[in-house]
Scaffold this motif. Structure first.
Motif, PDB file in Angstrom:
ATOM      1  N   VAL A 158      -7.149   3.943  -3.912  1.00 32.73           N
ATOM      2  CA  VAL A 158      -5.754   3.519  -3.870  1.00 32.73           C
ATOM      3  C   VAL A 158      -5.483   2.890  -2.505  1.00 32.73           C
ATOM      4  CG1 VAL A 158      -3.339   4.274  -3.993  1.00 32.73           C
ATOM      5  CG2 VAL A 158      -5.063   5.355  -5.462  1.00 32.73           C
TER       6      VAL A 158
ATOM      7  N   SER B 132       0.825  -1.199   0.000  1.00 30.46           N
ATOM      8  CA  SER B 132       0.000   0.000   0.000  1.00 30.46           C
ATOM      9  C   SER B 132       0.863   1.256   0.000  1.00 30.46           C
ATOM     10  CB  SER B 132      -0.895   0.042   1.256  1.00 30.46           C
ATOM     11  OG  SER B 132      -1.696  -1.097   1.374  1.00 30.46           O
TER      12      SER B 132
ATOM     13  N   LEU C 208       2.303  -1.488  -7.594  1.00 37.88           N
ATOM     14  CA  LEU C 208       1.253  -0.498  -7.821  1.00 37.88           C
ATOM     15  C   LEU C 208       1.675   0.344  -9.019  1.00 37.88           C
ATOM     16  CD1 LEU C 208      -1.428   0.449  -6.432  1.00 37.88           C
ATOM     17  CD2 LEU C 208      -0.034   2.150  -5.215  1.00 37.88           C
TER      18      LEU C 208
ATOM     19  N   THR D  43       4.553  -1.623 -10.844  1.00 39.04           N
ATOM     20  CA  THR D  43       4.078  -2.903 -11.377  1.00 39.04           C
ATOM     21  C   THR D  43       5.178  -3.599 -12.177  1.00 39.04           C
ATOM     22  OG1 THR D  43       3.083  -1.643 -13.191  1.00 39.04           O
ATOM     23  CG2 THR D  43       1.624  -2.340 -11.412  1.00 39.04           C
TER      24      THR D  43
END
Length: 212
Positions: free
Chosen positions: A129, A75, A181, A170
């Motif tokens: 997000v 995160s 992310l 990613t």
């Protein structure tokens, strides 16, 4: 003025998503009519703090939002606290590897972020997000910059600042078999954190702690 920073690549990586996200976020903020600038920091103990201080002196920001990469996290991590210790598991980009050294000699043990971290958490979550409030920024160059930032701001009234960790991009994640992310999502989160800070005088009171 909003000053965003990210780091150059380190640890054998060819890119650092913290810098890509900071640069993109500054562009988005300027497109929305807010003064914003992005500065890339070296991943080097000492020098990174010097470059940050020079950027603050040059741009005279109201908000300083520093970002760094935390590969393996899932995160966006809004960091709560910076601690006064450098303890490097791997060398920085200049080959330095301090162990149990203070960031600032005779400085306080820790500083808290002056971002409205809970409001920022809620605002980032609202745009879809993944986000968390993090209780540790590590002891590598990210924490070094975070602590140096808050030490600098302690003598500069009216400037708020803090630190955000981003996961692997990613592309990096695919190579490491780790969570990742998109850089665009990271940038969106930085934009939300910056604007929430600009528009929030008092943080919200919600639980975002950790059991371990």
């Amino acid at each position: 003025m909003i000053l965003l920073t990210g780091f150059e690549p380190f640890g054998g990586e060819s890119t650092n998503p913290s810098w890509l996200a900071a640069e993109h976020a500054a562009q988005v903020l300027r497109g929305r009519g807010r003064e914003a600038v992005a500065v890339e920091l070296p991943c080097v103990f000492g020098r990174s703090a010097d470059v940050l201080e020079a950027a603050i002196e040059r741009h005279r920001p109201d908000i300083v939002l520093c970002a760094g990469q935390a590969g393996g996290r899932t995160s966006i991590s809004v960091e709560r606290v910076a601690i006064n210790v450098d303890d490097a598991r791997i060398p920085d980009n200049a080959g330095r590897r301090p162990v149990d050294e203070p960031v600032v000699a005779d400085g306080p043990a820790a500083y808290f972020s002056t971002l409205p971290i809970k409001a920022c958490h809620e605002a980032v979550a609202a745009v879809g997000v993944p986000v968390e409030v993090s209780q540790t920024a590590g002891t590598y160059v990210c924490n070094h910059v975070f602590y140096a930032l808050m030490h600098l701001l302690a003598d500069r009234r009216g400037i708020r600042g803090g630190f955000v960790h981003v996961p692997y991009s990613t592309g990096q994640a695919a190579g490491h078999g780790q969570p990742g992310l998109a850089v665009e999502a990271m940038a969106a989160a930085l934009v939300v954190i910056a604007t929430t800070t600009a528009d929030t005088a008092t943080d919200v009171r919600i639980a975002a702690g950790a059991e371990h």
